[in-house]
Design a protein around this motif. Sequence first.
Motif, short mmCIF file in Angstrom:
data_model
loop_
_atom_site.label_atom_id
_atom_site.label_comp_id
_atom_site.label_asym_id
_atom_site.label_seq_id
_atom_site.Cartn_x
_atom_site.Cartn_y
_atom_site.Cartn_z
N PRO A 18 0.55 -1.19 0.10
CA PRO A 18 0.29 0.43 -0.41
C PRO A 18 0.93 1.27 0.33
O PRO A 18 0.69 1.96 -0.81
N ALA A 23 -2.79 -1.71 -5.79
CA ALA A 23 -3.76 -1.99 -4.97
C ALA A 23 -3.87 -3.40 -4.65
O ALA A 23 -2.51 -4.09 -5.18
N ARG A 24 -4.26 -3.60 -3.72
CA ARG A 24 -5.08 -5.31 -2.93
C ARG A 24 -4.91 -6.27 -4.79
O ARG A 24 -4.13 -7.13 -5.10
N GLU A 25 -5.59 -5.85 -5.52
CA GLU A 25 -5.26 -6.21 -6.60
C GLU A 25 -4.40 -6.46 -8.07
O GLU A 25 -3.72 -6.90 -8.50
N TYR A 43 -0.80 -7.39 2.45
CA TYR A 43 -1.41 -6.73 2.62
C TYR A 43 -2.82 -5.91 3.60
O TYR A 43 -2.55 -4.65 3.78
N ASP A 44 -3.17 -7.31 3.55
CA ASP A 44 -4.68 -7.02 4.73
C ASP A 44 -3.40 -6.82 5.81
O ASP A 44 -4.72 -5.93 6.72
N GLU A 52 -3.38 3.55 4.42
CA GLU A 52 -3.90 3.88 3.50
C GLU A 52 -4.46 2.73 2.16
O GLU A 52 -3.58 2.47 1.48
N PRO A 53 -5.45 1.58 1.81
CA PRO A 53 -5.65 0.74 1.66
C PRO A 53 -5.79 1.64 -1.05
O PRO A 53 -6.16 2.80 -0.06
N VAL A 54 -5.25 0.86 -1.46
CA VAL A 54 -5.52 1.74 -2.65
C VAL A 54 -6.11 1.72 -3.55
O VAL A 54 -6.50 -0.22 -3.68
N THR A 55 -6.55 1.72 -4.44
CA THR A 55 -7.79 0.82 -5.75
C THR A 55 -7.27 1.71 -6.59
O THR A 55 -6.49 2.61 -7.17
N GLY A 56 -7.94 0.49 -8.06
CA GLY A 56 -7.48 0.57 -9.28
C GLY A 56 -6.28 0.37 -9.55
O GLY A 56 -5.88 0.56 -10.67
N LYS A 59 -1.21 3.57 -8.00
CA LYS A 59 -1.43 4.97 -8.22
C LYS A 59 -0.66 5.26 -9.20
O LYS A 59 0.09 5.01 -9.68
#
Length: 64
Positions: A18, A23-25, A43-44, A52-56, A59
Amino acid sequence: MQSPPDNLDAHALGRAAPEKGLAREACPYAEGTEARERWLSGYDEAVAAGAEPVTGGLKREPGR
């Protein structure tokens, strides 16, 4: 948290992800492998500890 060197295990790399802007994915390990499970666990753990988790996926400017 200071980022670990790249030669550490998958769990430590997942824990640093993170902060690195991943992101996790975006896990780099194949589905069904132990390395993937360890990376996701790390990650979890980082998110549970306040990262702060990253999405998409990624970054725009990792690490910032």
